[in-house]
Motif scaffolding. Sequence first.
Motif, PDB file in Angstrom:
ATOM      1  N   MET A 138       0.812  -1.213   0.000  1.00  0.00           N
ATOM      2  CA  MET A 138       0.000   0.000   0.000  1.00  0.00           C
ATOM      3  C   MET A 138       0.852   1.272   0.000  1.00  0.00           C
ATOM      4  O   MET A 138       0.568   2.216  -0.732  1.00  0.00           O
ATOM      5  CB  MET A 138      -0.937   0.013   1.208  1.00  0.00           C
ATOM      6  CG  MET A 138      -2.096  -0.956   1.099  1.00  0.00           C
ATOM      7  SD  MET A 138      -3.261  -0.444  -0.190  1.00  0.00           S
ATOM      8  CE  MET A 138      -4.507  -1.727  -0.029  1.00  0.00           C
ATOM      9  N   ASN A 139       1.860   1.312   0.854  1.00  0.00           N
ATOM     10  CA  ASN A 139       2.747   2.472   0.926  1.00  0.00           C
ATOM     11  C   ASN A 139       3.959   2.112   1.784  1.00  0.00           C
ATOM     12  O   ASN A 139       4.082   0.971   2.242  1.00  0.00           O
ATOM     13  CB  ASN A 139       2.018   3.712   1.478  1.00  0.00           C
ATOM     14  CG  ASN A 139       1.394   3.471   2.841  1.00  0.00           C
ATOM     15  OD1 ASN A 139       1.936   2.722   3.662  1.00  0.00           O
ATOM     16  ND2 ASN A 139       0.264   4.121   3.106  1.00  0.00           N
ATOM     17  N   GLN A 140       4.834   3.075   1.992  1.00  0.00           N
ATOM     18  CA  GLN A 140       6.062   2.790   2.722  1.00  0.00           C
ATOM     19  C   GLN A 140       5.799   2.468   4.190  1.00  0.00           C
ATOM     20  O   GLN A 140       6.549   1.701   4.804  1.00  0.00           O
ATOM     21  CB  GLN A 140       7.030   3.972   2.600  1.00  0.00           C
ATOM     22  CG  GLN A 140       8.394   3.698   3.224  1.00  0.00           C
ATOM     23  CD  GLN A 140       9.421   4.728   2.835  1.00  0.00           C
ATOM     24  OE1 GLN A 140       9.934   4.713   1.712  1.00  0.00           O
ATOM     25  NE2 GLN A 140       9.721   5.634   3.742  1.00  0.00           N
ATOM     26  N   ASP A 141       4.757   3.050   4.791  1.00  0.00           N
ATOM     27  CA  ASP A 141       4.415   2.714   6.176  1.00  0.00           C
ATOM     28  C   ASP A 141       4.106   1.223   6.292  1.00  0.00           C
ATOM     29  O   ASP A 141       4.539   0.559   7.238  1.00  0.00           O
ATOM     30  CB  ASP A 141       3.207   3.530   6.657  1.00  0.00           C
ATOM     31  CG  ASP A 141       3.512   5.013   6.782  1.00  0.00           C
ATOM     32  OD1 ASP A 141       4.614   5.348   7.251  1.00  0.00           O
ATOM     33  OD2 ASP A 141       2.655   5.823   6.390  1.00  0.00           O
ATOM     34  N   GLU A 142       3.353   0.702   5.324  1.00  0.00           N
ATOM     35  CA  GLU A 142       3.042  -0.727   5.343  1.00  0.00           C
ATOM     36  C   GLU A 142       4.303  -1.549   5.109  1.00  0.00           C
ATOM     37  O   GLU A 142       4.503  -2.590   5.759  1.00  0.00           O
ATOM     38  CB  GLU A 142       1.997  -1.055   4.284  1.00  0.00           C
ATOM     39  CG  GLU A 142       1.564  -2.521   4.306  1.00  0.00           C
ATOM     40  CD  GLU A 142       0.318  -2.770   3.489  1.00  0.00           C
ATOM     41  OE1 GLU A 142      -0.789  -2.655   4.055  1.00  0.00           O
ATOM     42  OE2 GLU A 142       0.443  -3.068   2.274  1.00  0.00           O
ATOM     43  N   GLU A 170      16.216   2.017  -1.297  1.00  0.00           N
ATOM     44  CA  GLU A 170      15.774   0.986  -2.243  1.00  0.00           C
ATOM     45  C   GLU A 170      14.446   1.285  -2.940  1.00  0.00           C
ATOM     46  O   GLU A 170      14.183   0.738  -4.012  1.00  0.00           O
ATOM     47  CB  GLU A 170      15.654  -0.360  -1.513  1.00  0.00           C
ATOM     48  CG  GLU A 170      16.975  -0.905  -0.966  1.00  0.00           C
ATOM     49  CD  GLU A 170      17.925  -1.372  -2.058  1.00  0.00           C
ATOM     50  OE1 GLU A 170      17.521  -1.404  -3.230  1.00  0.00           O
ATOM     51  OE2 GLU A 170      19.083  -1.687  -1.731  1.00  0.00           O
ATOM     52  N   VAL A 171      13.599   2.105  -2.347  1.00  0.00           N
ATOM     53  CA  VAL A 171      12.245   2.314  -2.878  1.00  0.00           C
ATOM     54  C   VAL A 171      12.200   3.570  -3.746  1.00  0.00           C
ATOM     55  O   VAL A 171      12.578   4.660  -3.303  1.00  0.00           O
ATOM     56  CB  VAL A 171      11.226   2.428  -1.723  1.00  0.00           C
ATOM     57  CG1 VAL A 171       9.846   2.794  -2.252  1.00  0.00           C
ATOM     58  CG2 VAL A 171      11.165   1.111  -0.949  1.00  0.00           C
ATOM     59  N   ASP A 172      11.733   3.428  -4.973  1.00  0.00           N
ATOM     60  CA  ASP A 172      11.622   4.573  -5.881  1.00  0.00           C
ATOM     61  C   ASP A 172      10.447   5.467  -5.518  1.00  0.00           C
ATOM     62  O   ASP A 172      10.565   6.689  -5.496  1.00  0.00           O
ATOM     63  CB  ASP A 172      11.473   4.085  -7.329  1.00  0.00           C
ATOM     64  CG  ASP A 172      12.778   3.540  -7.886  1.00  0.00           C
ATOM     65  OD1 ASP A 172      13.849   3.944  -7.388  1.00  0.00           O
ATOM     66  OD2 ASP A 172      12.722   2.706  -8.808  1.00  0.00           O
ATOM     67  N   ASP A 173       9.287   4.864  -5.253  1.00  0.00           N
ATOM     68  CA  ASP A 173       8.071   5.631  -4.948  1.00  0.00           C
ATOM     69  C   ASP A 173       7.515   5.167  -3.605  1.00  0.00           C
ATOM     70  O   ASP A 173       6.977   4.061  -3.514  1.00  0.00           O
ATOM     71  CB  ASP A 173       7.027   5.422  -6.052  1.00  0.00           C
ATOM     72  CG  ASP A 173       5.760   6.241  -5.814  1.00  0.00           C
ATOM     73  OD1 ASP A 173       5.678   6.935  -4.781  1.00  0.00           O
ATOM     74  OD2 ASP A 173       4.846   6.160  -6.663  1.00  0.00           O
ATOM     75  N   PRO A 174       7.617   5.981  -2.543  1.00  0.00           N
ATOM     76  CA  PRO A 174       7.121   5.581  -1.216  1.00  0.00           C
ATOM     77  C   PRO A 174       5.630   5.261  -1.188  1.00  0.00           C
ATOM     78  O   PRO A 174       5.160   4.612  -0.249  1.00  0.00           O
ATOM     79  CB  PRO A 174       7.437   6.798  -0.338  1.00  0.00           C
ATOM     80  CG  PRO A 174       8.538   7.510  -1.044  1.00  0.00           C
ATOM     81  CD  PRO A 174       8.264   7.302  -2.512  1.00  0.00           C
ATOM     82  N   GLU A 175       4.896   5.705  -2.206  1.00  0.00           N
ATOM     83  CA  GLU A 175       3.463   5.422  -2.248  1.00  0.00           C
ATOM     84  C   GLU A 175       3.156   4.075  -2.900  1.00  0.00           C
ATOM     85  O   GLU A 175       2.002   3.640  -2.889  1.00  0.00           O
ATOM     86  CB  GLU A 175       2.729   6.539  -3.007  1.00  0.00           C
ATOM     87  CG  GLU A 175       2.776   7.889  -2.303  1.00  0.00           C
ATOM     88  CD  GLU A 175       2.263   7.806  -0.870  1.00  0.00           C
ATOM     89  OE1 GLU A 175       1.179   7.219  -0.660  1.00  0.00           O
ATOM     90  OE2 GLU A 175       2.963   8.309   0.036  1.00  0.00           O
ATOM     91  N   SER A 176       4.172   3.408  -3.433  1.00  0.00           N
ATOM     92  CA  SER A 176       3.922   2.102  -4.053  1.00  0.00           C
ATOM     93  C   SER A 176       5.177   1.232  -4.031  1.00  0.00           C
ATOM     94  O   SER A 176       5.693   0.848  -5.093  1.00  0.00           O
ATOM     95  CB  SER A 176       3.428   2.284  -5.492  1.00  0.00           C
ATOM     96  OG  SER A 176       4.372   3.044  -6.241  1.00  0.00           O
TER      97      SER A 176
END
Length: 266
Positions: A138-142, A170-176
């Motif tokens: 869902m997002n970076q929090d998850e 490592e994550v390009d888009d924290p929303e996905s």
Amino acid sequence: MIQYGDILETVGDAVDQHNDLDIGVKGGVSLSPTAHRMSANIDFTGDATVYANRDDPINLGLKVRSGHSGFHGLKYDVGAERQVCSNGMMAFVSELGFDQTHGDPFQPGLAYHAVDAVIESPAEIEHRLSQAQNRELMNQDEALLVLLDQGIGNFLEQPVPDLLNALHEEVDDPESPTLWETYNAATRALTHYTGDVPDYDLDHGFEQAAKLLETGYNEIPDPEQLGRQTVERRAQQRIESTESDEYWEGEDEKIRELLEKHGVEA
């Protein structure tokens, strides 16, 4: 008792059988102080390379573990190292794992099967990694909650800050964040942020991280199900335990938001 030297020598002999390929071998061995546990990272170089994408080459290899006191008798798992960051990988395709107990005589054939399986499976491995790049949490929090739920933070002095740093890298888009990116955050933390923790202790962490790419039934997890179950478990912990502190300030609000995204009553 299976001798560690016999295991490693047999793996070397098994690699030598593939003399039609350009394969080199490098690695290291870690022993517990009492020598009751052995962990070996054996990386294959040359032709034993796969690509998560064009700019992300990965050297395949084996993770070999043996022990005499409640540990695996002898276990071979697919292992790997990402060239771009030296992140270790382990046990992310269950079909490529072989093991025996110390109650049985040493079975050299398992080492040959394990080496053959890894060297002959680059297409399958690349397919697994490609799938992981197309499945999103869902997002970076998850993603952070998933890493904490898998126990990756247990190996870190500052679990939340270290895992957030790894996710940022490592994550390009924290929303996905994808399963692949989240897995890479776990392996980055275990490979680079754990200080002097020996390999034979980190093995469990790498096995837990592998659950982001492997259900145990030779398939990749469903990120929606993985995320929902993780958030529900954490919400239940916060409700039931009066001694449980938030992992970070504002975590409870993020949990409520994630439950709503999953259609679960907060």
